[in-house]
Design an enzyme around this catalytic site. Sequence first.
Site, PDB file in Angstrom:
ATOM      1  N   CYS A 111      -3.154  -9.869  -2.475  1.00 47.59           N
ATOM      2  CA  CYS A 111      -3.289 -10.773  -3.608  1.00 47.59           C
ATOM      3  C   CYS A 111      -4.429 -10.287  -4.496  1.00 47.59           C
ATOM      4  O   CYS A 111      -5.230  -9.447  -4.091  1.00 47.59           O
ATOM      5  CB  CYS A 111      -3.582 -12.199  -3.136  1.00 47.59           C
ATOM      6  SG  CYS A 111      -2.332 -12.879  -2.029  1.00 47.59           S
ATOM      7  N   LYS A 137       1.546  -3.437  -4.190  1.00 45.65           N
ATOM      8  CA  LYS A 137       1.111  -2.049  -4.242  1.00 45.65           C
ATOM      9  C   LYS A 137       0.644  -1.536  -2.894  1.00 45.65           C
ATOM     10  O   LYS A 137       0.932  -0.412  -2.510  1.00 45.65           O
ATOM     11  CB  LYS A 137      -0.020  -1.902  -5.278  1.00 45.65           C
ATOM     12  CG  LYS A 137      -0.487  -0.457  -5.473  1.00 45.65           C
ATOM     13  CD  LYS A 137       0.640   0.414  -5.973  1.00 45.65           C
ATOM     14  CE  LYS A 137       0.231   1.858  -6.112  1.00 45.65           C
ATOM     15  NZ  LYS A 137       1.382   2.712  -6.415  1.00 45.65           N
ATOM     16  N   ASN A 146      -7.557 -13.980  -0.466  1.00 42.24           N
ATOM     17  CA  ASN A 146      -6.666 -12.864  -0.169  1.00 42.24           C
ATOM     18  C   ASN A 146      -6.793 -12.591   1.316  1.00 42.24           C
ATOM     19  O   ASN A 146      -7.834 -12.156   1.785  1.00 42.24           O
ATOM     20  CB  ASN A 146      -7.064 -11.628  -0.984  1.00 42.24           C
ATOM     21  CG  ASN A 146      -6.256 -10.396  -0.607  1.00 42.24           C
ATOM     22  OD1 ASN A 146      -5.209 -10.495   0.014  1.00 42.24           O
ATOM     23  ND2 ASN A 146      -6.760  -9.230  -0.970  1.00 42.24           N
ATOM     24  N   GLY A 147      -5.747 -12.878   2.088  1.00 42.32           N
ATOM     25  CA  GLY A 147      -5.820 -12.653   3.515  1.00 42.32           C
ATOM     26  C   GLY A 147      -4.946 -13.621   4.276  1.00 42.32           C
ATOM     27  O   GLY A 147      -4.148 -14.360   3.700  1.00 42.32           O
ATOM     28  N   ARG A 151      -1.018  -6.233  -7.277  1.00 44.15           N
ATOM     29  CA  ARG A 151      -1.349  -6.698  -5.937  1.00 44.15           C
ATOM     30  C   ARG A 151      -0.484  -7.882  -5.495  1.00 44.15           C
ATOM     31  O   ARG A 151      -0.535  -8.290  -4.336  1.00 44.15           O
ATOM     32  CB  ARG A 151      -2.830  -7.100  -5.876  1.00 44.15           C
ATOM     33  CG  ARG A 151      -3.793  -5.990  -6.234  1.00 44.15           C
ATOM     34  CD  ARG A 151      -5.234  -6.453  -6.129  1.00 44.15           C
ATOM     35  NE  ARG A 151      -5.595  -6.778  -4.769  1.00 44.15           N
ATOM     36  CZ  ARG A 151      -6.035  -5.893  -3.876  1.00 44.15           C
ATOM     37  NH1 ARG A 151      -6.170  -4.622  -4.209  1.00 44.15           N
ATOM     38  NH2 ARG A 151      -6.349  -6.265  -2.657  1.00 44.15           N
ATOM     39  N   GLU A 157      13.454   0.909  -4.129  1.00 38.64           N
ATOM     40  CA  GLU A 157      12.297   0.077  -4.456  1.00 38.64           C
ATOM     41  C   GLU A 157      12.429  -0.600  -5.812  1.00 38.64           C
ATOM     42  O   GLU A 157      12.112  -1.781  -5.956  1.00 38.64           O
ATOM     43  CB  GLU A 157      11.019   0.928  -4.461  1.00 38.64           C
ATOM     44  CG  GLU A 157      10.404   1.205  -3.122  1.00 38.64           C
ATOM     45  CD  GLU A 157       9.132   2.009  -3.253  1.00 38.64           C
ATOM     46  OE1 GLU A 157       8.147   1.664  -2.577  1.00 38.64           O
ATOM     47  OE2 GLU A 157       9.103   2.983  -4.029  1.00 38.64           O
ATOM     48  N   HIS A 197      27.364  13.522  11.058  1.00 44.20           N
ATOM     49  CA  HIS A 197      27.202  12.709  12.265  1.00 44.20           C
ATOM     50  C   HIS A 197      27.182  11.218  11.933  1.00 44.20           C
ATOM     51  O   HIS A 197      26.492  10.440  12.590  1.00 44.20           O
ATOM     52  CB  HIS A 197      25.919  13.108  12.998  1.00 44.20           C
ATOM     53  CG  HIS A 197      25.950  14.501  13.526  1.00 44.20           C
ATOM     54  ND1 HIS A 197      26.658  14.857  14.649  1.00 44.20           N
ATOM     55  CD2 HIS A 197      25.376  15.639  13.059  1.00 44.20           C
ATOM     56  CE1 HIS A 197      26.513  16.148  14.867  1.00 44.20           C
ATOM     57  NE2 HIS A 197      25.742  16.651  13.913  1.00 44.20           N
ATOM     58  N   TRP A 211       0.821 -12.802  -3.587  1.00 42.97           N
ATOM     59  CA  TRP A 211       1.986 -12.276  -2.885  1.00 42.97           C
ATOM     60  C   TRP A 211       2.158 -13.147  -1.657  1.00 42.97           C
ATOM     61  O   TRP A 211       1.302 -13.183  -0.775  1.00 42.97           O
ATOM     62  CB  TRP A 211       1.764 -10.814  -2.497  1.00 42.97           C
ATOM     63  CG  TRP A 211       2.960 -10.140  -1.918  1.00 42.97           C
ATOM     64  CD1 TRP A 211       4.150  -9.919  -2.533  1.00 42.97           C
ATOM     65  CD2 TRP A 211       3.079  -9.585  -0.595  1.00 42.97           C
ATOM     66  NE1 TRP A 211       5.011  -9.258  -1.686  1.00 42.97           N
ATOM     67  CE2 TRP A 211       4.385  -9.030  -0.493  1.00 42.97           C
ATOM     68  CE3 TRP A 211       2.231  -9.490   0.496  1.00 42.97           C
ATOM     69  CZ2 TRP A 211       4.839  -8.408   0.658  1.00 42.97           C
ATOM     70  CZ3 TRP A 211       2.687  -8.864   1.648  1.00 42.97           C
ATOM     71  CH2 TRP A 211       3.979  -8.325   1.724  1.00 42.97           C
ATOM     72  N   GLU A 224      12.051  10.377   0.127  1.00 42.77           N
ATOM     73  CA  GLU A 224      11.212   9.788  -0.915  1.00 42.77           C
ATOM     74  C   GLU A 224      12.035   9.437  -2.147  1.00 42.77           C
ATOM     75  O   GLU A 224      11.825   8.390  -2.769  1.00 42.77           O
ATOM     76  CB  GLU A 224      10.081  10.754  -1.280  1.00 42.77           C
ATOM     77  CG  GLU A 224       9.184  10.310  -2.413  1.00 42.77           C
ATOM     78  CD  GLU A 224       8.446   9.005  -2.152  1.00 42.77           C
ATOM     79  OE1 GLU A 224       7.899   8.445  -3.124  1.00 42.77           O
ATOM     80  OE2 GLU A 224       8.415   8.547  -1.000  1.00 42.77           O
ATOM     81  N   LYS A 283      12.369   5.616  -3.701  1.00 43.13           N
ATOM     82  CA  LYS A 283      12.050   5.252  -5.081  1.00 43.13           C
ATOM     83  C   LYS A 283      13.185   4.453  -5.706  1.00 43.13           C
ATOM     84  O   LYS A 283      12.963   3.459  -6.388  1.00 43.13           O
ATOM     85  CB  LYS A 283      11.785   6.525  -5.917  1.00 43.13           C
ATOM     86  CG  LYS A 283      10.452   7.182  -5.664  1.00 43.13           C
ATOM     87  CD  LYS A 283       9.299   6.444  -6.256  1.00 43.13           C
ATOM     88  CE  LYS A 283       8.390   5.783  -5.298  1.00 43.13           C
ATOM     89  NZ  LYS A 283       8.172   6.097  -3.960  1.00 43.13           N
TER      90      LYS A 283
END
Length: 717
Positions: A105, A712, A203-204, A130, A597, A613, A177, A590, A594
């Site tokens: 957050c 992030k 934040n936590g 955040r 996301e 396979h 968040w 990667e 992307k």
Amino acid sequence: MFLINTNFLDNFPKVNHPKKSSISNFRTNVFLYICTLRALSSVGSEHLVYTQGVGGSNPSAPTSNKILMQCIGISCFFNSSYPPFFNYYNIFATVQVLSKTTTMCGIVGYIGHREAYPIIIKGLKRLEYRGYDSAGITLYGNGSQLVKTKGKVSDLEELVTVEKAQGNTLGLGHTRWATHGIPSNANSHPHTSNSGNISIVHNGIIENYAAIKKVLTDNGFSFSSDTDTEVLVNLIEFIKISQNVKIGQAVQIALTQVVGAYAIAVFDNERPHEIVVAKLGSPLAIGIGKDEYFIASDASPFIEYTKRTIYLEDNEMAVIYRKKGFKMYSITSDAVVTPKIQEIQLSLEKIEKGGFDHFMLKEIHEQPTAITDTFRGRMFVEDQKINISGIEQHLDVFKQAERITIVACGTSWHAGLVAEYLFEDAARIPVEVEYASEFRYRNPVINKGDVVIAISQSGETADTLAAIKLAKEKGAFVFGICNVVGSSIARETDSGAYTHAGPEIGVASTKAFTTQLTVITMMALRLGQLKGTIDKENFDRVASQLVALPKQIENLLKFDKQIQKIAAAYKDAANFLYLGRGYNFPAALEGALKLKEISYIHAEGYPAAEMKHGPIALIDENMPVVVIATNKGHYEKIVSNIQEIKSRNAKIISIVTKGDESVKLLSDHVIEIPDVTEALVPILASVPLQLLSYHIAVMRGCNVDQPRNLAKSVTVE
């Protein structure tokens, strides 16, 4: 197995606030019964234990004088047959936690002579990376108000009464968040105590909040949200009232009774000229101006006002006064802490969009500069010298290392996979790459003298931090690679290297990934030198091509329009498959990450040979397949894989070496990259894959900088 650290038995602060604490060792007098072993969970965390309060065994002693027994994994109680003197003490029974689970957050606060509202709103916008599912602000002074809402900071702005916001020179803001409680107006921060006097932003995660909530409910407190933060602010009020202490002391006592992690800022209407802040696990910075102070999760909200900042360490708190400055204390010992003031090495230009539509696009285009900044002053090709101080200061450790374990999450884990190829090729050291989230929960074999490399963009990833602590406990040497100066990983590791990517605001990592690969490449070359496993020719080839990458990426970015056309053809696809072999397999992973996301298209990365396979069953005319098919490594093999895909009518998008003809004939679309050694292909191939994902997401109407459900830095388990 449940491990209990009994070091807490050494120190028994008296029940009064820490200002009046005295220390005695009653280890021999303590008889602890463990009555129930159970994992702390949503159903088990309501268990708590009381010791008898001040006044001997008087059962009517105030509940505030009964300490919450903070147990991770156990419920327990004390035998009632303690000697009489024991009843005069509460036990701060903090069972050691191997990691801290914290949310991502954003916190902003201000106290001084300026208008607080514009500072806080602007700061929250800079911290939206955040978390951005809800936001809120509280202002105090002339026309005080509290406003919070589900949604983004822009939604909050629409609700604030501008007239009432004016003239307020103290305020707290938050962008969230969600962890405890769905995104909603009620669950948004700031939260206030039952009296309305105390406000908090947090934040936590408070892991034992359910136990505390039960005690508070039994004592007449009510709750309007589902959050752990509302529990914390009411615990602070409970202690403040029942023990008749100031807000700073109430915060301090409350924090000794919670389990978890936090960065908090607290304001009390009854003390309108001060803000209390504290930190454990989650980052918190104090900006120091002239007769004004700024509070934020990082320095970006106040860089135009001051360059002087303090980064609180774990278990530190500060009381910030409008006119008297600030005082810092240890939460646990109450010792005065001497602040370490640092100069911010961040410019305002670096955290603005700079004319780009999105931060992600800006950061893609910043990669030539970021990569240059990462190897500048570290790599000297003509002299065949690489100077990474974190390695040079520990040469014996790396020379004698017989194994390297890499721990990371997400994009950083993909960088670790590339490192596995590089280190084994260049230095002939066996390498294992582990998800940090899995590494910490099994019983890994780590020997003294092993080197563990932890990779993280933010330096705050909870699982990676926990893996670091576990590795250190087992005797490993831990080397960190991260982008954020002064972050937790930078402090926890034995040594390390910064990537110098600069601020990365977009949630989907771009330049952080390619600069991680740049550091890893230099490390591989240096380790090869130390081990005597790389010759001059190969060193020169890789080093000289690495130095040339920034210019080559600049040229790649000129093909943006071509990539936009490819994106337009596949923006409505339901699935994507990404394939690569050797070094290109992590690059395929990667690329798939992307896309999923930021566009919310299901995408998977596979080693190309594994396609037959299982994944080949998914391939049909509706499946776009992205293949990294450069002319190094297993070129003939991947051409065969492409032929298998083509025979099933899939749409093929190929990343090829410039001038390639074989793959071009088989592909529907081709993106050319310069001819480089295989080890450097993942850096170059990432750039067009980033652009492809970006343009598809934009065309689908997605918020590429703030994709849903993501933050992030994932600092929650």
